[in-house]
Every structure is written in C-alpha cells, then in structure tokens.
Design a protein around this motif. Sequence first.
Motif, short mmCIF file in Angstrom:
data_model
loop_
_atom_site.label_atom_id
_atom_site.label_comp_id
_atom_site.label_asym_id
_atom_site.label_seq_id
_atom_site.Cartn_x
_atom_site.Cartn_y
_atom_site.Cartn_z
N LEU A 129 0.71 3.98 -3.00
CA LEU A 129 0.33 5.38 -2.81
C LEU A 129 1.39 6.31 -3.39
O LEU A 129 1.06 7.31 -4.05
N ARG A 168 -9.53 7.87 -5.89
CA ARG A 168 -9.19 6.68 -5.11
C ARG A 168 -8.84 5.57 -6.09
O ARG A 168 -9.56 5.33 -7.06
N ARG A 184 0.83 -1.20 0.00
CA ARG A 184 0.00 0.00 0.00
C ARG A 184 0.87 1.26 0.00
O ARG A 184 0.57 2.23 -0.70
N TRP A 233 -5.45 -0.55 -4.26
CA TRP A 233 -4.05 -0.79 -3.95
C TRP A 233 -3.46 -1.93 -4.77
O TRP A 233 -2.25 -1.98 -5.03
N SER A 277 -13.64 14.73 -2.87
CA SER A 277 -12.65 13.96 -2.11
C SER A 277 -11.45 13.51 -2.93
O SER A 277 -10.48 12.98 -2.37
N GLY A 282 0.36 8.32 -6.77
CA GLY A 282 0.31 9.76 -6.55
C GLY A 282 1.07 10.49 -7.65
O GLY A 282 0.61 11.50 -8.20
N PRO A 284 -6.33 15.19 -4.28
CA PRO A 284 -5.80 14.20 -3.34
C PRO A 284 -5.94 12.79 -3.90
O PRO A 284 -6.92 12.49 -4.60
N VAL A 285 -4.98 11.93 -3.61
CA VAL A 285 -5.02 10.54 -4.05
C VAL A 285 -5.02 9.64 -2.83
O VAL A 285 -4.18 9.78 -1.94
N ARG A 286 -5.97 8.71 -2.80
CA ARG A 286 -6.06 7.75 -1.71
C ARG A 286 -6.19 6.35 -2.29
O ARG A 286 -6.44 6.18 -3.49
N LEU A 287 -6.02 5.36 -1.45
CA LEU A 287 -6.13 3.97 -1.88
C LEU A 287 -7.47 3.39 -1.45
O LEU A 287 -8.08 3.84 -0.47
N SER A 288 -7.92 2.37 -2.17
CA SER A 288 -9.17 1.70 -1.82
C SER A 288 -8.97 0.19 -1.84
O SER A 288 -7.97 -0.32 -2.34
#
Length: 256
Positions: A143, A183, A139, A186, A180, A147, A163-167
Amino acid sequence: MLRPRRATAIEHDACLLVDGRELRYTLRRSTRRTLAMQVDARGLRVAVPLRCAAGEVEGFVRQHAQWAFARLAALAERQQRSAFAIVDGATFPLLGHPCRVRLGGGRGARWAPAADGHDELWLPAAAADHAALLQRALRGRALAWFGGRVAEYCHRLGVAAPPVRLSSARTRWGSCSLRSGIRLHWRLIHLPPALGDYVVAHEVAHLLEMNHSPRFWSVVESLYPDWRAARVRLRAAAAGLPLFLPGEDAGPINED
C-alpha cells in the motif's frame, strides 16, 4: 400491466472436443455485445451475447482452444504447488529481489535491512500464524509503495491522484473507478518495479479513458512506452509467486 422481466444472464456447463481433447467450460450468455474468454480459479469461462448462434460460439472456442488449454494447464500446476515454508532463512521475492524471513523475538512483524543489502522481515518465533503476519506485512509494504507510484503517474498525466486500495482479485491485477479510485493486487509487491509500474500506468490511464479503446492504449503508451513487453511478462508472472497458504491463488491473469 406488468411485463415479465427479461433475463439478463444465463449460464450452463459445456464441453467441446478439440483435437481429441475435451475442453470443458462454463458458457455465460448476457446482454454483452462481444465474445470473451477467461481462465480463473473456477476454470474456463466463455461469455457471449444472449442471441449469439451456437456455431459462432463453437468457432470462437475452437479458435482460442490452444490458449485455453495452456492457461488451464498453468492453473492446475499452480494449484498443485505446496505452500511456502515460513522458516528462519527462507526467501521470497520483494519488488523483484530476495527478501529473507527471520524468526526471533518481539510481538509483530518488522522490516530491517540485512548486511548483504537485501531486506529482511522479522516475525516473532512464537506467533501462532506466521502466514497471516507475513501477508499483513506485505500488504502494508504494498500500500505504501503503490500509493507513491500512483501519485507519480498521476503527476505525469496531470490528473489528481485518487484513493489507492489493495485487492485480492482472482483474475485482475488492478481496477479503476472514478468513484472509488484505484485498486491494485497486493501480490504486485513481489514483482520487479517495472512490472508493477505497468499495472499502475494501465489503471491511471483509465482515469482519462474508462475503456480499452485505441485512445486508452495511446494514453498508456505516453506513460509507459514499453507496455507491450511488460504485458507479456506480467501474464506469466503469477507462476513463480510464493503461496503462503495451501490452495491459495497464485495471482491474477489479466491487467483488468
């Protein structure tokens, strides 16, 4: 005067006989306007408008029955696969290349280059949960990598990087929200960069078109001209991903 609230969704189990085979699914009626079908860890799900006629639903299911049977068979095969054995020397895919697990000293996971040019992930031999350490390391790698890829594709499109997030979504490789951000699943870190870039381009395109209209696909094509071939390969990619825990989902089916 208070009026009764209108039902927004109704679900029930259904079954259809197709070429002598039972096709079981969950039928969901809601305020949506179109008919859709998906397969996830819960099985086959069919979504239709509230007032859609029974004959139209049956015709839609029959039309896509072979697709559904194939996806359900692939799902069953993935669910029966055993978990990846985390032993010294075992390999798993990292950005499309083999990465070697090494067990040794230390307290946490760390990445290191090997003499053969491949990456190695070192885990403490005495750790109580190697799978958790391995996933956490992946993960972190995902990320950082994605990113950067989101920033690159946003630069190409001339928009600010969100923003970049993992799911860990069961059905989608990625999603985009103007509030948000983006996403990304991962598990994309396992796949060759070209496939991960397609998902990134797909989600970045949503920053301009929050739909799947022809204009949206035109934006995707400007960012990633070979998106059609990548889309086909991506949909088959989950079948070969390693499972680190028994019963774990192997990966999503759809882009978003």
